[in-house]
Scaffold this active site. Sequence first.
Site, PDB file in Angstrom:
ATOM      1  N   ASP A 121      24.249  -3.493  22.173  1.00  9.86           N
ATOM      2  CA  ASP A 121      23.645  -4.378  21.183  1.00  9.86           C
ATOM      3  C   ASP A 121      23.352  -3.642  19.873  1.00  9.86           C
ATOM      4  O   ASP A 121      23.599  -2.439  19.741  1.00  9.86           O
ATOM      5  CB  ASP A 121      22.378  -5.009  21.768  1.00  9.86           C
ATOM      6  CG  ASP A 121      22.308  -6.507  21.523  1.00  9.86           C
ATOM      7  OD1 ASP A 121      22.822  -6.964  20.480  1.00  9.86           O
ATOM      8  OD2 ASP A 121      21.739  -7.229  22.362  1.00  9.86           O
ATOM      9  N   GLU A 153      27.804  -6.672  18.230  1.00 13.60           N
ATOM     10  CA  GLU A 153      27.426  -6.370  16.851  1.00 13.60           C
ATOM     11  C   GLU A 153      27.159  -7.638  16.055  1.00 13.60           C
ATOM     12  O   GLU A 153      26.800  -7.579  14.884  1.00 13.60           O
ATOM     13  CB  GLU A 153      28.560  -5.509  16.248  1.00 13.60           C
ATOM     14  CG  GLU A 153      28.311  -4.909  14.899  1.00 13.60           C
ATOM     15  CD  GLU A 153      28.925  -5.720  13.776  1.00 13.60           C
ATOM     16  OE1 GLU A 153      28.909  -5.245  12.630  1.00 13.60           O
ATOM     17  OE2 GLU A 153      29.408  -6.847  14.031  1.00 13.60           O
ATOM     18  N   MET A 156      29.402  -6.979  10.474  1.00 15.97           N
ATOM     19  CA  MET A 156      30.345  -6.388   9.519  1.00 15.97           C
ATOM     20  C   MET A 156      31.795  -6.685   9.919  1.00 15.97           C
ATOM     21  O   MET A 156      32.666  -5.834   9.845  1.00 15.97           O
ATOM     22  CB  MET A 156      30.121  -4.875   9.410  1.00 15.97           C
ATOM     23  CG  MET A 156      28.849  -4.505   8.692  1.00 15.97           C
ATOM     24  SD  MET A 156      28.784  -2.742   8.306  1.00 15.97           S
ATOM     25  CE  MET A 156      30.125  -2.598   7.115  1.00 15.97           C
ATOM     26  N   ARG A 191      31.691  -8.841  19.512  1.00 10.83           N
ATOM     27  CA  ARG A 191      31.073 -10.120  19.213  1.00 10.83           C
ATOM     28  C   ARG A 191      31.409 -10.523  17.788  1.00 10.83           C
ATOM     29  O   ARG A 191      31.213  -9.760  16.853  1.00 10.83           O
ATOM     30  CB  ARG A 191      29.561 -10.025  19.380  1.00 10.83           C
ATOM     31  CG  ARG A 191      29.084 -10.205  20.805  1.00 10.83           C
ATOM     32  CD  ARG A 191      29.020 -11.665  21.211  1.00 10.83           C
ATOM     33  NE  ARG A 191      27.942 -12.330  20.506  1.00 10.83           N
ATOM     34  CZ  ARG A 191      26.660 -12.232  20.878  1.00 10.83           C
ATOM     35  NH1 ARG A 191      26.303 -11.534  21.927  1.00 10.83           N
ATOM     36  NH2 ARG A 191      25.746 -12.848  20.184  1.00 10.83           N
ATOM     37  N   ASP A 235      24.077 -14.951  18.759  1.00  9.99           N
ATOM     38  CA  ASP A 235      23.907 -15.437  20.126  1.00  9.99           C
ATOM     39  C   ASP A 235      24.160 -16.948  20.232  1.00  9.99           C
ATOM     40  O   ASP A 235      23.775 -17.727  19.350  1.00  9.99           O
ATOM     41  CB  ASP A 235      22.486 -15.154  20.620  1.00  9.99           C
ATOM     42  CG  ASP A 235      22.247 -13.679  20.880  1.00  9.99           C
ATOM     43  OD1 ASP A 235      23.175 -12.877  20.659  1.00  9.99           O
ATOM     44  OD2 ASP A 235      21.123 -13.333  21.281  1.00  9.99           O
TER      45      ASP A 235
END
Length: 422
Positions: free
Chosen positions: A183, A216, A220, A234, A238
Amino acid sequence: MEIPGGIKLTVLLMLVMINYGRCSSSISSSMNNSSEKAHKVNNVRHDSYRRFLLSNGLALTPPMGWNSWNHFGCGVTEKIVKETADALVSTGLSKLGYKYVNIDDCWAELTRDDKGNFVPKESTFPSGMKALADYVHSKGLNIGIYSAAGYKTCSQKMPGSLGFEEQDAKTFASWGIDYLKYDNCNNDRSKPTVRYPVMTRALMKAGRPIFFSLCEWGDMHPALWGYQVGNSWRTTDDISDNWESMVTRADMNEFYADYARPGGWNDPDMLEVGNGGMSKDEYIVHFSIWAISKQITQAPLLIGCDVRNMTQETMGIIGNEEVIAVNQDPLGIQAKKVRMEGGLEVWAGPLTNYTVALLIVNRGAVTMSITAHWDDIGLPMDSIVEARDLWEHKTLEQRFVQNLTASVDSHGSKMYVLKPIA
């Protein structure tokens, strides 16, 4: 000759910028010969660059399994993990490919031991992670764990791995861990492109292949650089267990379709199927989009419900072998949204054996007819096509030429594999 870490990172960032400049203009929903050629070129280029950081040989197809967070949050325990492993076997889900049993946040004590090691939480994981990993492995499954590229994880209830990357990677390897979700919370404000490769190198030196999932959040644009760093990345924040959250993440993830390929996958977060916030039709749309997009999430297909107490309806969705086969197709090309008219959508992507996966989605409020045209989905216009309905589990009697039209309920979908027969 060993390339020093600082030079590796500099080279990586230069390649990312070059690749971004060359490839960003190719992100579109068209499926034509030029985009296919560009995809092949990108594959060759990325494969040659990948050896600078990650070469663990994992994730040739998207990972499948279960993650504790969406249903249990910080309430995950050793008992739940063991019972989930048992349930994946007893329900037959493990035989369908659901192999990873992944523990999310809150599994460790807030402080490390006097040698700086993670300490599994005594009240919830009394046997420790090595014993738990041995149990999961004894079931023929793999085990995953969670940390963060920060000083604490997102819950702030356990330490992160920032500054402890090599030590933690060796610890995970010694326990027998197969998967790491990493994470992005409570960090030092440095860029993820700086922090994440440190853990990549640590995992590569740990002595055990460990799937590296970059959580992430799309901060970015990790699809542009994640392939050299991890096995999945990711692309979104979420997910929540509701229709709007699900389709929003599907849209965000689809934007990066050209960057997914065997060994590295876009991740729009885990499945919510079975948690109760959506209707059956909406969950079928959810599972269908994740499957056709080659995700399992973390989502490439990571179940997020309590598999110990699933309904038959939930099992019928996540256990659909024909839809899973689309997700696991070895060609490994993520489908795209090739046409959108208001709330009516056509998604399509090529499969092996010259077949095409087709998903038609109705986001609108009423039942509508939706047409998929051959020139949109990559089939020759004169093709005569046989259509296999993957949710009805039947091959349609009608043969289709130039297009296929279906009536789709509100927040519903139709999913097919199209096979040219003439």
